[in-house]
Design a protein around this motif. Structure first.
Motif, mmCIF file in Angstrom:
data_model
loop_
_atom_site.group_PDB
_atom_site.id
_atom_site.type_symbol
_atom_site.label_atom_id
_atom_site.label_comp_id
_atom_site.label_asym_id
_atom_site.label_seq_id
_atom_site.Cartn_x
_atom_site.Cartn_y
_atom_site.Cartn_z
ATOM 1 N N GLY A 324 0.816 -1.209 0.000
ATOM 2 C CA GLY A 324 0.000 0.000 0.000
ATOM 3 C C GLY A 324 0.848 1.256 0.000
ATOM 4 N N VAL A 325 1.931 1.249 0.753
ATOM 5 C CA VAL A 325 2.820 2.408 0.775
ATOM 6 C C VAL A 325 3.452 2.622 -0.591
ATOM 7 C CG1 VAL A 325 4.979 3.305 1.729
ATOM 8 C CG2 VAL A 325 3.272 2.294 3.246
ATOM 9 N N GLN A 326 3.922 1.558 -1.211
ATOM 10 C CA GLN A 326 4.546 1.702 -2.523
ATOM 11 C C GLN A 326 3.538 2.178 -3.571
ATOM 12 O OE1 GLN A 326 6.995 -2.163 -2.721
ATOM 13 N NE2 GLN A 326 8.379 -0.577 -3.447
ATOM 14 N N GLN A 327 2.307 1.702 -3.474
ATOM 15 C CA GLN A 327 1.277 2.202 -4.389
ATOM 16 C C GLN A 327 1.146 3.714 -4.253
ATOM 17 O OE1 GLN A 327 -0.402 1.686 -6.895
ATOM 18 N NE2 GLN A 327 -2.552 2.248 -6.773
ATOM 19 N N ALA A 328 1.156 4.213 -3.028
ATOM 20 C CA ALA A 328 0.980 5.647 -2.802
ATOM 21 C C ALA A 328 2.175 6.454 -3.289
ATOM 22 C CB ALA A 328 0.738 5.915 -1.321
ATOM 23 N N LEU A 329 3.348 5.835 -3.368
ATOM 24 C CA LEU A 329 4.538 6.551 -3.812
ATOM 25 C C LEU A 329 4.610 6.690 -5.331
ATOM 26 C CD1 LEU A 329 7.242 5.122 -1.375
ATOM 27 C CD2 LEU A 329 6.036 7.309 -1.225
ATOM 28 N N TYR A 330 3.706 6.044 -6.063
ATOM 29 C CA TYR A 330 3.709 6.171 -7.515
ATOM 30 C C TYR A 330 3.261 7.553 -7.973
ATOM 31 C CZ TYR A 330 4.787 1.396 -8.975
ATOM 32 O OH TYR A 330 5.430 0.205 -9.244
ATOM 33 N N SER A 331 2.542 8.274 -7.142
ATOM 34 C CA SER A 331 2.039 9.582 -7.566
ATOM 35 C C SER A 331 1.796 10.465 -6.344
ATOM 36 C CB SER A 331 0.726 9.423 -8.352
ATOM 37 O OG SER A 331 0.138 10.683 -8.622
ATOM 38 N N GLU A 332 2.145 11.748 -6.483
ATOM 39 C CA GLU A 332 1.922 12.685 -5.381
ATOM 40 C C GLU A 332 0.441 12.810 -5.031
ATOM 41 O OE1 GLU A 332 3.747 16.502 -5.721
ATOM 42 O OE2 GLU A 332 5.674 15.693 -6.390
ATOM 43 N N GLN A 333 -0.444 12.485 -5.977
ATOM 44 C CA GLN A 333 -1.870 12.604 -5.673
ATOM 45 C C GLN A 333 -2.303 11.619 -4.588
ATOM 46 O OE1 GLN A 333 -4.233 11.699 -9.121
ATOM 47 N NE2 GLN A 333 -3.552 9.582 -9.252
ATOM 48 N N PHE A 334 -1.484 10.580 -4.345
ATOM 49 C CA PHE A 334 -1.802 9.603 -3.307
ATOM 50 C C PHE A 334 -1.181 9.954 -1.953
ATOM 51 C CE2 PHE A 334 -1.972 6.443 -7.009
ATOM 52 C CZ PHE A 334 -3.347 6.510 -7.099
ATOM 53 N N TRP A 335 -0.361 11.009 -1.892
ATOM 54 C CA TRP A 335 0.324 11.302 -0.627
ATOM 55 C C TRP A 335 -0.639 11.605 0.508
ATOM 56 C CZ3 TRP A 335 5.374 14.576 -1.863
ATOM 57 C CH2 TRP A 335 6.232 13.787 -2.637
ATOM 58 N N PRO A 336 -1.715 12.356 0.311
ATOM 59 C CA PRO A 336 -2.650 12.549 1.422
ATOM 60 C C PRO A 336 -3.239 11.232 1.920
ATOM 61 C CG PRO A 336 -3.029 14.192 -0.283
ATOM 62 C CD PRO A 336 -2.078 13.193 -0.861
ATOM 63 N N GLN A 337 -3.510 10.314 0.988
ATOM 64 C CA GLN A 337 -4.034 9.010 1.376
ATOM 65 C C GLN A 337 -2.982 8.220 2.159
ATOM 66 O OE1 GLN A 337 -5.742 7.025 -1.983
ATOM 67 N NE2 GLN A 337 -6.712 5.418 -0.779
ATOM 68 N N LEU A 338 -1.713 8.357 1.771
ATOM 69 C CA LEU A 338 -0.644 7.685 2.503
ATOM 70 C C LEU A 338 -0.547 8.233 3.926
ATOM 71 C CD1 LEU A 338 1.769 5.817 2.772
ATOM 72 C CD2 LEU A 338 3.162 7.525 1.575
ATOM 73 N N THR A 339 -0.633 9.546 4.066
ATOM 74 C CA THR A 339 -0.603 10.135 5.406
ATOM 75 C C THR A 339 -1.764 9.621 6.252
ATOM 76 O OG1 THR A 339 0.508 12.137 4.623
ATOM 77 C CG2 THR A 339 -0.727 12.305 6.692
ATOM 78 N N GLN A 340 -2.937 9.530 5.647
ATOM 79 C CA GLN A 340 -4.089 8.992 6.374
ATOM 80 C C GLN A 340 -3.837 7.548 6.788
ATOM 81 O OE1 GLN A 340 -7.838 9.412 4.294
ATOM 82 N NE2 GLN A 340 -8.794 7.775 5.478
ATOM 83 N N GLY A 341 -3.277 6.748 5.865
ATOM 84 C CA GLY A 341 -3.023 5.345 6.177
ATOM 85 C C GLY A 341 -2.014 5.163 7.287
ATOM 86 N N LEU A 342 -0.941 5.947 7.273
ATOM 87 C CA LEU A 342 0.066 5.832 8.326
ATOM 88 C C LEU A 342 -0.462 6.365 9.650
ATOM 89 C CD1 LEU A 342 3.270 6.850 6.323
ATOM 90 C CD2 LEU A 342 2.552 4.552 6.994
ATOM 91 N N THR A 343 -1.306 7.379 9.602
ATOM 92 C CA THR A 343 -1.930 7.888 10.830
ATOM 93 C C THR A 343 -2.832 6.820 11.446
ATOM 94 O OG1 THR A 343 -1.853 10.168 9.994
ATOM 95 C CG2 THR A 343 -3.402 9.705 11.780
ATOM 96 N N GLU A 344 -3.612 6.150 10.600
ATOM 97 C CA GLU A 344 -4.443 5.046 11.091
ATOM 98 C C GLU A 344 -3.583 3.944 11.705
ATOM 99 O OE1 GLU A 344 -8.033 5.402 7.730
ATOM 100 O OE2 GLU A 344 -6.677 3.677 7.760
ATOM 101 N N LEU A 345 -2.469 3.622 11.024
ATOM 102 C CA LEU A 345 -1.614 2.540 11.509
ATOM 103 C C LEU A 345 -1.038 2.874 12.876
ATOM 104 C CD1 LEU A 345 -0.508 -0.222 10.808
ATOM 105 C CD2 LEU A 345 1.409 0.892 9.642
ATOM 106 N N ARG A 346 -0.754 4.138 13.116
ATOM 107 C CA ARG A 346 -0.272 4.566 14.433
ATOM 108 C C ARG A 346 -1.293 4.251 15.519
ATOM 109 N NH1 ARG A 346 1.330 10.733 14.528
ATOM 110 N NH2 ARG A 346 -0.944 10.893 14.330
ATOM 111 N N GLU A 347 -2.578 4.211 15.121
ATOM 112 C CA GLU A 347 -3.654 3.874 16.064
ATOM 113 C C GLU A 347 -4.039 2.403 16.005
ATOM 114 O OE1 GLU A 347 -4.520 6.236 18.126
ATOM 115 O OE2 GLU A 347 -3.131 7.577 17.049
#
Length: 509
Positions: A324-347
């Protein structure tokens, strides 16, 4: 265990509204070149366009004015009277003065190309070309299809924890690879597996050119599609009208070199993401980019022993988090989604990263998969030489971890399993080499400075081999033409495809 990473961007293709681009240069009205001996029946077939209903589910993503068809090709071009395959095509007819067809491929290998007909909407490309997408042999709606794992088997494989590079872990990983290869033989057949590589696909492309009625090929290929384009240019330079290769694969690199360059590319984009994220006080990787890798590993490492909770009963495995992280790194348009995903993972939650992983792996809402991953493995294993020396595998593993520390799971031991292709049941049919295409007309290569999957230098090197015009795109993401929404780049590509006007030397967008 996961068996490889796609070297292709799976993000959506953007439709842009651009103005006209000068005078269209029409394809010559000369007769088509004669077909190769024994292949007249394939080259001279007529394409029977009709409804896209039933084309592997791709009709749900196609514009309403899209037509579909299948074209017959020999499975083995050395035996044209033997078994045949059917290549699935999609088309949106030109809306104006037609130059010819523009063949489109999104890469992969293994990605369906039917939805690429939306590329260039609103531009002179749409006016002057029939835009034609295709699923390469064995892929998507083409028949027969490459199949290895059932949906249940794919889910189970994704859930497996990474193995240690101990003797027992290496033996387990290599046994898993042999089992996977055997499943591919059982479900697909060795004959098709032996003939799904670039060597055959470029011959299919020449059949498509003739069946579409074009004396010369106009082509736009992304990522692995650039490898197809370069190989076609080498074999059929006299049949090329125009060719744009974006997100270039350098055919002279061996698989080890390519993987290490890709590792460095992903690390570079991860670092760019971390620096951008660090400007926000709520960044899940913290506000010090120098600590981003350590913070990231703190988030994902616990998944090796227990998945994160998700609303989906599968949970988020370690493998899926990395995917999932690598998918988000393919395009800057996915960076907000990556931040959301990592924030969720912290919880302790993993829904967003699981959604990204499902997108990357083409898992559908009903739990089934496209055959993208199985096709990727099958094509890659016949396209590239195999690493069969354990010492080379160990060195590659160690260098990969150094090149991409955010992907280092800490299980390196100085040894490593041989990868899947070492167990593949049919031989490879291509080898790395510099492209030589005497007589090739001017072509165009687009390379992005912050491309994680096909790093910038690969495009520079391919352009040099082809004698192509190089367009440099400054940005972070995999592929850019009609994707990044940059008027400078898209206008140059349209001008070239329509009027054969080469970009200005050293163009940077």
């Amino acid at each position: 265990m996961q068996r490889g990473r796609l070297v292709v961007g799976l993000g959506a293709i953007c439709a842009l509204l651009l103005s006209g681009c000068g005078t269209a240069e029409r394809a010559p009205r000369a007769e088509l070149p004669p077909p190769p001996p024994g292949l007249s029946a394939f080259y001279e077939q007529e394409v029977d366009w009709g409804s896209c209903q039933g084309y592997g589910g791709s009709d749900q993503r196609l514009p309403p004015n899209t037509e579909c068809a299948r074209v017959n090709v020999p499975v083995d071009y050395a035996r044209p009277d033997g078994p045949t395959a059917q290549i699935a095509l999609s088309r949106i007819p030109a809306t104006g003065d037609k130059i010819g067809s523009l063949l489109l491929n999104p890469g992969g290998p293994g990605v369906s190309g039917l939805s690429t007909v939306a590329i260039g909407n609103g531009t002179q490309v749409a006016a002057n070309f029939d835009r034609v997408g295709f699923d390469p042999r064995g892929v998507g709606a083409s028949l027969p299809a490459i199949e290895c794992l059932t949906a249940a088997q794919a889910d189970a494989e994704r859930a497996e924890p990474p193995t240690d590079n101990t003797p027992a872990g290496i033996a387990e990983a290599e046994a898993d690879n042999r089992e996977y290869a055997q499943r591919c033989v059982e479900r697909t057949g060795a004959e098709l597996l032996a003939h799904v590589g670039t060597r055959e696909v470029i011959q299919d492309m020449d059949v498509l050119r003739a069946a579409l009625g074009d004396a010369k090929l106009s082509y736009l290929g992304y990522s692995y599609g650039s490898r197809l384009g370069a190989a076609y240019a080498e074999k059929y330079p006299q049949n090329v009208r125009a060719m744009v290769l974006d997100g270039a694969v350098d055919a002279s690199q061996d698989p080890v070199q390519e993987s290490l360059r890709q590792a460095a590319g992903f690390q570079g984009v991860f670092d760019a993401y971390a620096a951008d994220c660090a400007t926000r006080p709520d960044c899940p990787l913290g506000t010090d980019p120098a600590q981003a890798v350590a913070r990231f590993r703190e988030l994902v490492d616990p998944l090796m022993t227990a998945p994160a909770a998700t609303t989906d009963p599968r949970g988020l495995s370690y493998n899926d988090a990395i995917t999932g992280v690598q998918q988000a790194l393919y395009s800057e348009q996915f960076w907000p989604q990556l931040t959301q995903g990592l924030t969720e993972l912290r919880e302790g939650e993993g829904d967003t990263l699981l959604e990204l992983a499902d997108s990357y792996l083409n898992r559908r809402p009903d739990g089934t998969y496209s055959n993208t991953q199985d096709a990727f493995n099958a094509i890659r294993c016949v396209d590239d030489p195999r690493v069969t020396d354990p010492a080379v595998a160990a060195r590659q593993d160690a260098e990969y971890r150094m090149a991409a520390p955010f992907l280092d799971d800490g299980k390196g031991t100085g040894a490593a399993p041989l990868e899947l292709c070492a167990s593949w049941p049919v031989p490879n049919t291509s080898t790395p080499h510099r492209i030589s295409a005497p007589g090739l007309p001017t072509t165009v290569v687009v390379s992005t400075t912050g491309d994680p999957a096909t790093p910038y230098q690969a495009g520079v090197d391919l352009a040099e081999q082809l004698g192509a015009a190089l367009i440099t795109f400054r940005g972070n993401g995999h592929t850019a033409a009609f994707v990044a929404g940059d008027r400078c780049l898209d206008s140059a590509v349209v001008d070239y495809l329509v009027g054969l006007a080469a970009p200005e030397p050293g163009l940077i967008c």
